[in-house]
Design an enzyme around this catalytic site. Sequence first.
Site, PDB file in Angstrom:
ATOM      1  N   ASN A   1      -6.514   8.152  -3.711  1.00  0.00           N
ATOM      2  CA  ASN A   1      -6.219   8.807  -2.438  1.00  0.00           C
ATOM      3  C   ASN A   1      -6.045   7.828  -1.277  1.00  0.00           C
ATOM      4  O   ASN A   1      -5.160   8.002  -0.436  1.00  0.00           O
ATOM      5  CB  ASN A   1      -7.319   9.817  -2.090  1.00  0.00           C
ATOM      6  CG  ASN A   1      -6.958  10.643  -0.872  1.00  0.00           C
ATOM      7  OD1 ASN A   1      -5.960  11.349  -0.878  1.00  0.00           O
ATOM      8  ND2 ASN A   1      -7.742  10.532   0.190  1.00  0.00           N
TER       9      ASN A   1
ATOM     10  N   TRP B   1       9.258  12.137   5.987  1.00  0.00           N
ATOM     11  CA  TRP B   1       8.130  12.411   5.102  1.00  0.00           C
ATOM     12  C   TRP B   1       8.511  13.329   3.948  1.00  0.00           C
ATOM     13  O   TRP B   1       7.903  13.289   2.870  1.00  0.00           O
ATOM     14  CB  TRP B   1       6.956  13.017   5.880  1.00  0.00           C
ATOM     15  CG  TRP B   1       7.238  14.330   6.554  1.00  0.00           C
ATOM     16  CD1 TRP B   1       7.638  14.535   7.840  1.00  0.00           C
ATOM     17  CD2 TRP B   1       7.130  15.642   5.969  1.00  0.00           C
ATOM     18  NE1 TRP B   1       7.793  15.877   8.097  1.00  0.00           N
ATOM     19  CE2 TRP B   1       7.486  16.579   6.969  1.00  0.00           C
ATOM     20  CE3 TRP B   1       6.774  16.109   4.709  1.00  0.00           C
ATOM     21  CZ2 TRP B   1       7.504  17.949   6.735  1.00  0.00           C
ATOM     22  CZ3 TRP B   1       6.787  17.489   4.472  1.00  0.00           C
ATOM     23  CH2 TRP B   1       7.145  18.385   5.488  1.00  0.00           C
TER      24      TRP B   1
ATOM     25  N   TRP C   1      14.617   9.597  12.405  1.00  0.00           N
ATOM     26  CA  TRP C   1      14.407   8.942  11.118  1.00  0.00           C
ATOM     27  C   TRP C   1      15.554   7.981  10.814  1.00  0.00           C
ATOM     28  O   TRP C   1      16.707   8.242  11.148  1.00  0.00           O
ATOM     29  CB  TRP C   1      14.319   9.969   9.989  1.00  0.00           C
ATOM     30  CG  TRP C   1      13.207  10.973  10.146  1.00  0.00           C
ATOM     31  CD1 TRP C   1      13.338  12.296  10.429  1.00  0.00           C
ATOM     32  CD2 TRP C   1      11.802  10.728  10.028  1.00  0.00           C
ATOM     33  NE1 TRP C   1      12.101  12.897  10.492  1.00  0.00           N
ATOM     34  CE2 TRP C   1      11.143  11.957  10.253  1.00  0.00           C
ATOM     35  CE3 TRP C   1      11.038   9.580   9.762  1.00  0.00           C
ATOM     36  CZ2 TRP C   1       9.759  12.077  10.205  1.00  0.00           C
ATOM     37  CZ3 TRP C   1       9.662   9.713   9.714  1.00  0.00           C
ATOM     38  CH2 TRP C   1       9.033  10.939   9.928  1.00  0.00           C
TER      39      TRP C   1
ATOM     40  N   TRP D   1       1.063  14.881   3.347  1.00  0.00           N
ATOM     41  CA  TRP D   1       2.205  14.130   3.862  1.00  0.00           C
ATOM     42  C   TRP D   1       2.402  14.374   5.356  1.00  0.00           C
ATOM     43  O   TRP D   1       2.674  13.445   6.122  1.00  0.00           O
ATOM     44  CB  TRP D   1       3.465  14.475   3.069  1.00  0.00           C
ATOM     45  CG  TRP D   1       3.608  13.622   1.854  1.00  0.00           C
ATOM     46  CD1 TRP D   1       3.203  13.908   0.584  1.00  0.00           C
ATOM     47  CD2 TRP D   1       4.149  12.300   1.810  1.00  0.00           C
ATOM     48  NE1 TRP D   1       3.463  12.855  -0.243  1.00  0.00           N
ATOM     49  CE2 TRP D   1       4.052  11.858   0.470  1.00  0.00           C
ATOM     50  CE3 TRP D   1       4.720  11.452   2.755  1.00  0.00           C
ATOM     51  CZ2 TRP D   1       4.501  10.592   0.066  1.00  0.00           C
ATOM     52  CZ3 TRP D   1       5.166  10.197   2.356  1.00  0.00           C
ATOM     53  CH2 TRP D   1       5.053   9.782   1.031  1.00  0.00           C
TER      54      TRP D   1
ATOM     55  N   TRP E   1     -11.174  20.037   1.960  1.00  0.00           N
ATOM     56  CA  TRP E   1      -9.831  19.656   2.407  1.00  0.00           C
ATOM     57  C   TRP E   1      -8.768  20.419   1.615  1.00  0.00           C
ATOM     58  O   TRP E   1      -7.763  20.860   2.160  1.00  0.00           O
ATOM     59  CB  TRP E   1      -9.618  18.150   2.283  1.00  0.00           C
ATOM     60  CG  TRP E   1      -8.210  17.755   2.594  1.00  0.00           C
ATOM     61  CD1 TRP E   1      -7.225  17.439   1.717  1.00  0.00           C
ATOM     62  CD2 TRP E   1      -7.600  17.690   3.900  1.00  0.00           C
ATOM     63  NE1 TRP E   1      -6.049  17.169   2.378  1.00  0.00           N
ATOM     64  CE2 TRP E   1      -6.250  17.320   3.715  1.00  0.00           C
ATOM     65  CE3 TRP E   1      -8.074  17.913   5.196  1.00  0.00           C
ATOM     66  CZ2 TRP E   1      -5.362  17.156   4.781  1.00  0.00           C
ATOM     67  CZ3 TRP E   1      -7.192  17.747   6.258  1.00  0.00           C
ATOM     68  CH2 TRP E   1      -5.862  17.379   6.050  1.00  0.00           C
TER      69      TRP E   1
ATOM     70  N   GLU F   1     -14.332  17.211   0.146  1.00  0.00           N
ATOM     71  CA  GLU F   1     -12.988  17.012  -0.393  1.00  0.00           C
ATOM     72  C   GLU F   1     -12.462  18.309  -1.002  1.00  0.00           C
ATOM     73  O   GLU F   1     -11.255  18.588  -0.925  1.00  0.00           O
ATOM     74  CB  GLU F   1     -12.995  15.889  -1.435  1.00  0.00           C
ATOM     75  CG  GLU F   1     -13.344  14.524  -0.857  1.00  0.00           C
ATOM     76  CD  GLU F   1     -12.396  14.129   0.274  1.00  0.00           C
ATOM     77  OE1 GLU F   1     -11.163  14.185   0.076  1.00  0.00           O
ATOM     78  OE2 GLU F   1     -12.888  13.776   1.365  1.00  0.00           O
TER      79      GLU F   1
END
Length: 491
Positions: free
Chosen positions: A350, A368, A315, A391, A287, A284
Amino acid sequence: MTETPALVWFREDLRLSDNPALSAVLEHGPSLCLYILDDSPARRPLGGAARWWLSRSLAALSAAIAARGGELLVMRGDPAEILPRIVRDAGIGFVAWNRRYEASAIALDKALKAGLSAAGVAVESFNAALLNEPWQVTTRAGRPMQVFTPYWRAARERGAPSAPLPATTTIHKATPPEGLRRAALTVAELGLEPSQPDWAGGLRESWTPGEDGAWTRLADFLDGGLQGYRAERDRPDRLATSRLSPHLRFGEIGPRQIWHATRMALEAGKTDGSAADAEKFLSEIGWREFSYHLLFHNPELATRNFNARFDAFAWVNDESGLAAWRRGLTGYPLVDAGMRELWTTGWMHNRVRMVAASFLIKHLLTDWRQGEAWFWDTLVDADPANNAASWQWVAGSGADAAPYFRIFNPVTQGEKFDPEGAYVRRFVPELAQLDPKFIHQPWTAPQAVLEKAGVALGEDYPRPIVDLDFGRRRALAALAALKTEEQLEHG
């Protein structure tokens, strides 16, 4: 060591241990410690929750510096103007800071370094925020990496990160010019905390910003939270994550420190966590590293699709749906619990972040960037790299993105990861008495069950604002249209 004063410019590294810029300055002689609240329109301003955290973190840093004989000078304005003036007026001979990786911050640092160097001032910058610099991990062809797994494998092949620097114990304070002292502000005078209204009560109850708070959080996690982390980290109903993200975001603790503390605890038998738990936890951190790699090589990560073909995506941008999502009133309990946790505590688990983001993007077909901006304002750990990269990952427009057809179902996700509804009951108290069988889909409960639980759908808890099957079909149709357009463009 010389008697020419040196200056350390604190930014997103609000700690005294493993702070290479601070260590370098202290080696030079009498030292000034400076923080500038950057209000230049050239840089993205912090959101409200992050401003609250910054206020508390600066207060903790100021007290820690004072306890070691130093003083934190706090200013507000454009660093491009303030820093050179302070260096000139205080007769500073050496300046150091730790690097940041957004394009606007890089441009600022380059300009400042060039100007100060031309004026005869020595300037050095350091890496305090990452295990590896964004340019150090590449493909075999020397290009930036776009997929996490090979990125993390290549990063691990570089070996263990260097050992953290020891904590500063003594600061030989330089005396600032009187004019500088008069211009300096107190942390309170920065006005970072909300007052009318004061919405930060839940944040105060949930967090202890500052370096000491970061170490307490890490110690508690290694002592009890690491055990079962690999299997339990997706469970929002359990305290199974480290919650270190805001401390990392403001540099109250660094990734090298977390890495070595985890390894040492494991090797010394001071944690009940397994090697597999530790590896998952460190991935993590990986990431986060990967997100900064992406941001450095894609400076517009928060505003432009990483995958340009999504520029043509249709969208819907339903304003009423966006408002319901922000307020935690979508009618889907797991989504609503997450959004209310966010508003109350400035943080969200998360797994629930992914579900809530997927719901906004895919079931509501909302861009987004709307979600990224809301999280930026409401998260205490709103991070310029992690927030944007995550995102885009959920949207399907980002690097190493989940396939667009992977649409998180908030009902099945809730039933899997919050099976008894404990998380939902905590943050959606209207449903606290509802039978676990219906906690994640209350609209399916018989009227008698709802009445027994004191739930009146449409009155004290909303009915779903969109049908999940309809939302899924609409999202997949929009993607199909995007693919068709791409095929027509390329023949």
